[in-house]
Structure formats: C-alpha cells, structure tokens
Design a protein around this motif. Sequence first.
Motif, mmCIF file in Angstrom:
data_model
loop_
_atom_site.group_PDB
_atom_site.id
_atom_site.type_symbol
_atom_site.label_atom_id
_atom_site.label_comp_id
_atom_site.label_asym_id
_atom_site.label_seq_id
_atom_site.Cartn_x
_atom_site.Cartn_y
_atom_site.Cartn_z
ATOM 1 N N VAL A 2 0.832 -1.201 0.000
ATOM 2 C CA VAL A 2 0.000 0.000 0.000
ATOM 3 C C VAL A 2 0.869 1.254 0.000
ATOM 4 O O VAL A 2 0.574 2.214 -0.722
ATOM 5 C CB VAL A 2 -0.984 -0.011 1.202
ATOM 6 N N GLU A 3 1.950 1.249 0.766
ATOM 7 C CA GLU A 3 2.850 2.406 0.809
ATOM 8 C C GLU A 3 3.511 2.616 -0.555
ATOM 9 O O GLU A 3 3.668 3.755 -0.999
ATOM 10 C CB GLU A 3 3.912 2.219 1.890
ATOM 11 N N ILE A 4 3.892 1.554 -1.218
ATOM 12 C CA ILE A 4 4.491 1.672 -2.551
ATOM 13 C C ILE A 4 3.496 2.316 -3.514
ATOM 14 O O ILE A 4 3.835 3.231 -4.264
ATOM 15 C CB ILE A 4 4.938 0.289 -3.073
ATOM 16 N N VAL A 5 2.255 1.850 -3.487
ATOM 17 C CA VAL A 5 1.225 2.398 -4.376
ATOM 18 C C VAL A 5 0.965 3.865 -4.059
ATOM 19 O O VAL A 5 0.821 4.688 -4.974
ATOM 20 C CB VAL A 5 -0.067 1.554 -4.292
ATOM 21 N N GLU A 6 0.911 4.207 -2.787
ATOM 22 C CA GLU A 6 0.695 5.616 -2.408
ATOM 23 C C GLU A 6 1.812 6.494 -2.962
ATOM 24 O O GLU A 6 1.556 7.555 -3.524
ATOM 25 C CB GLU A 6 0.615 5.760 -0.886
ATOM 26 N N ARG A 7 3.032 6.043 -2.822
ATOM 27 C CA ARG A 7 4.162 6.826 -3.327
ATOM 28 C C ARG A 7 4.155 6.894 -4.854
ATOM 29 O O ARG A 7 4.432 7.936 -5.438
ATOM 30 C CB ARG A 7 5.482 6.253 -2.824
ATOM 31 N N MET A 8 3.854 5.783 -5.494
ATOM 32 C CA MET A 8 3.780 5.780 -6.958
ATOM 33 C C MET A 8 2.701 6.729 -7.445
ATOM 34 O O MET A 8 2.901 7.470 -8.415
ATOM 35 C CB MET A 8 3.483 4.370 -7.481
ATOM 36 N N SER A 9 1.556 6.720 -6.793
ATOM 37 C CA SER A 9 0.427 7.533 -7.255
ATOM 38 C C SER A 9 0.734 9.019 -7.190
ATOM 39 O O SER A 9 0.187 9.802 -7.968
ATOM 40 C CB SER A 9 -0.840 7.204 -6.454
ATOM 41 N N ARG A 10 1.620 9.421 -6.293
ATOM 42 C CA ARG A 10 2.010 10.842 -6.199
ATOM 43 C C ARG A 10 2.735 11.315 -7.451
ATOM 44 O O ARG A 10 2.747 12.509 -7.745
ATOM 45 C CB ARG A 10 2.895 11.071 -4.981
ATOM 46 N N GLY A 11 3.346 10.394 -8.173
ATOM 47 C CA GLY A 11 4.081 10.753 -9.378
ATOM 48 C C GLY A 11 3.282 10.609 -10.660
ATOM 49 O O GLY A 11 3.811 10.798 -11.745
ATOM 50 N N LEU A 12 2.003 10.262 -10.528
ATOM 51 C CA LEU A 12 1.152 10.121 -11.713
ATOM 52 C C LEU A 12 0.316 11.374 -11.892
ATOM 53 O O LEU A 12 -0.245 11.901 -10.925
ATOM 54 C CB LEU A 12 0.251 8.892 -11.569
ATOM 55 N N ALA A 13 0.233 11.845 -13.114
ATOM 56 C CA ALA A 13 -0.508 13.069 -13.405
ATOM 57 C C ALA A 13 -1.955 12.755 -13.763
ATOM 58 O O ALA A 13 -2.267 11.659 -14.236
ATOM 59 C CB ALA A 13 0.153 13.813 -14.571
#
Length: 72
Positions: A2-13
């Motif tokens: 879940v933490e990986i997905v949260e961090r990844m989602s911050r970099g998606l426009a």
Amino acid sequence: MVEIVERMSRGLAGGSGDERRARAWSVLSILIGGLNVARGMSSKKTTSAVSDAIIAAAIVAAGETIAVDIKT
C-alpha cells in the motif's frame, strides 16, 4: 504494498487520487506479474522479450507522470 502504491500515485498526473492509485496498482501488478513470467523463461532471448513487453505495458498503464520528491 500500500505504501508503494501511495508513493507511486504521487508521481502520476491527472485524475483523482483514487484514479491515480488504481493506475499505480496496475503498474505494480504488471511489474510483479511480469517479473514472475520473465523468471520462468528458459532462454535469455525470451526473457529479454518479456522484459521489454513488461516495461512497455507499465509505461502505458502509468500514463503521464510528474516529478516528485521521492523522500516524502
């Protein structure tokens, strides 16, 4: 995960937070599943072809990205 997905989602426009998280889950799933498939190949040529396909699929699934501070 879940933490990986949260961090990844911050970099998606684009899109809402939920939409970005869904795309991040898609990318992560492609990478994890693809890694398992690539590991199961007996030839380096096939492994390379699978790896190339994984990268292309993950880039398409991610869509447009933005620069973010990865430390936060």
